[in-house]
Design a protein around this motif. Structure first.
Motif: not given
Length: 384
Positions: A32-35, A310-318, A320-326
């Motif tokens: 999380m700190r890297k992202l 205005s915030e919640r959709g970001y979790l699924r849209a971005v 989730q994938t970014k954190l899984l990869q990192e």
């Protein structure tokens, strides 16, 4: 001298026995700190980082899984405990101001105590996610320009039945999985440029995050019908049952065309209404009555969705994938280093516990989005 050596050895042993969070949780925090570097958070008011560090007990292992949520409510805590997650990434900090006590009388503190008891840590990134390039503000740009299109949309009903004769059961929008920008429908994308409204102080920007800052401004090459942007927003955030909108009283929705859109997740007026000029459309989570009046009197349109919609959709849209990869890369690296260290230690005759070895044998990584998380406000639609 022997006494000194004995004391140093004793202190070293004590240090190695100090409680810590699980190795997987530490990998989550590092990822999380890297992202979303904590240096990009607005520390003038925000409280970001590892807010609850649950001690690790090898005899009661959690799954190598993370639960993403906007708000850490009792329902989200119940969900994480049932799933046996190692950590919750809660966008909004559950600890915002100093605590003088932690008791079971306070519902939020009760959730923290229960999570610690069950070995679940809590990390909150908040405004670091708002300001980072590719973060929440940039996702709102993707939403309003039609770059992202949702694959599925669900709603959370408050109950199965409603006794009201005039209104439906409340529904709570939840955006489903969305494709990446490269796979979105090109015909839906509108030519535009983007810029950061209030760049972060140069001294606080880590290398590689140069465009960080609060809020984003989209400028379309050609002015767009407001109704087209409304459709983009509805699809992108999860088709809420209604979209609160304020327009100048002398105009109609069908006639308004938009050239510039200012975006800020959550409460955006402090970002979007600074300065002598404001965008044609202010797109945010919430604005006060008087701020909204001031905006439409100046000829602008305001769309406010209820804060966390205005915030919640970001979790699924971005995220989730970014954190899984990192996290997958981080955990792989951590495991390889730990396994090598254990092997070296064994060769030197040191004993290692089987539970410690089992921790690093598990290469699984899971990042999920909470099903219980939702904005406090639902929408009851008039049946007639």
């Amino acid at each position: 001298m022997n006494c000194l050596r004995s004391s140093v050895s004793h202190l070293s042993t004590m240090a190695s026995q100090l409680p810590s969070s699980s190795p997987f949780t530490r990998a989550v925090v590092s990822s999380m700190r890297k992202l979303y570097p904590e240096a990009l958070a607005d520390k003038s008011f925000d409280n970001t980082g590892l807010l609850l560090e649950a001690p690790f007990e090898p005899s009661r292992r959690q799954k190598n899984s993370v639960l993403l949520a906007i708000d850490l409510t009792t329902a989200v805590a119940d969900e994480a405990i049932k799933r046996r997650d190692s950590a919750i990434v809660a966008y909004h900090p559950i600890i915002f101001r100093g605590l003088k006590a932690i008791t079971l009388d306070d519902t939020q503190q009760r959730s923290l105590l229960r999570l610690a008891q069950n070995g679940i840590s809590v990390y909150s990134p908040h405004t670091a996610v708002d300001t980072v390039p590719g973060g929440m503000a940039d996702w709102l740009c993707d939403v309003v320009t039609g770059t992202f299109q949702p694959v599925t949309t669900t709603t959370h009903p408050a109950s199965q039945n409603c006794n009201s004769t005039l209104y439906s059961v409340p529904t709570y929008p939840q955006a489903g999985a969305v494709p990446t920008s490269s796979s979105a429908n090109a015909s839906q994308q509108v030519s535009h440029t983007r810029s950061t409204i209030h760049p972060s102080p140069t001294a606080s920007i880590p290398e590689g995050f140069e465009s960080a800052g609060a809020g984003r401004l989209v400028t379309f090459n050609e002015a767009q019908p407001l109704t087209t942007l409304i459709d983009h927003i509805g699809r992108g955030v999860g088709l809420p049952g209604g979209i609160p909108i304020a327009i100048p009283q002398s105009q109609s929705v069908d006639d308004i065309r938009i050239r510039t859109v200012g975006m800020c997740p959550g409460s955006g007026s402090g970002v979007l209404m600074r300065g002598s000029e404001i965008p044609d459309l202010l797109f945010t989570g919430e604005m006060s009555h008087h701020e909204t009046l001031a905006a439409i009197e100046r000829g602008s349109v305001v769309i406010s969705l209820a804060h966390s919609n205005s915030e919640r959709g970001y979790l699924r849209a971005v995220m989730q994938t970014k954190l899984l990869q990192e996290l997958s890369q981080q955990w792989k690296s951590d495991r390889e280093s730990a396994i090598q260290a254990l092997q070296d230690s064994t060769k030197q005759g040191a004993a290692s516990s089987s539970s410690e070895s089992e921790i690093y044998q598990d290469g699984s990584v899971e990042v999920s989005v909470s099903e219980a998380d939702r904005d406090p406000y639902g929408i009851m639609v008039w049946r007639q």
